[in-house]
Design a protein around this motif. Sequence first.
Motif, PDB file in Angstrom:
ATOM      1  N   UNK A  26       0.828  -1.208   0.000  1.00 16.80           N
ATOM      2  CA  UNK A  26       0.000   0.000   0.000  1.00 16.80           C
ATOM      3  C   UNK A  26       0.860   1.254   0.000  1.00 16.80           C
ATOM      4  N   UNK A  27       1.944   1.215   0.745  1.00 16.10           N
ATOM      5  CA  UNK A  27       2.808   2.381   0.871  1.00 16.10           C
ATOM      6  C   UNK A  27       3.672   2.605  -0.364  1.00 16.10           C
ATOM      7  N   UNK A  28       4.261   1.533  -0.885  1.00 16.65           N
ATOM      8  CA  UNK A  28       5.265   1.689  -1.943  1.00 16.65           C
ATOM      9  C   UNK A  28       4.778   1.342  -3.349  1.00 16.65           C
ATOM     10  N   UNK A  29       3.745   0.523  -3.456  1.00 20.26           N
ATOM     11  CA  UNK A  29       3.269   0.106  -4.776  1.00 20.26           C
ATOM     12  C   UNK A  29       1.767  -0.181  -4.727  1.00 20.26           C
ATOM     13  N   UNK A  30       0.949   0.859  -4.509  1.00 16.80           N
ATOM     14  CA  UNK A  30      -0.475   0.647  -4.251  1.00 16.80           C
ATOM     15  C   UNK A  30      -1.269   0.033  -5.403  1.00 16.80           C
TER      16      UNK A  30
END
Length: 85
Positions: A26-30
Amino acid sequence: IGLVYNNVGDMNNAAKFYLEAAQTFEQYAPQHPALSTAYINLATGLARLSRYEESVQYSKKAIFIAQQNKEVQREILAAVNLVGN
């Protein structure tokens, strides 16, 4: 790591690490396709812990991401989780 805990029957730790994997995506590759797999694994683990409302929530998220990425197989897996709950 979640899969390892899952394989030895420790669903509390499995769910913990499935959640961590999902949060990392979710944070780096949503929009990454693997996010739907992380949600599917988390939903399955939560269902095995009888945490059905949370499981349904993550199954729906998995379906949404799978649809966006046109990944029918992951969409079906998430839907099976949803129906099973």
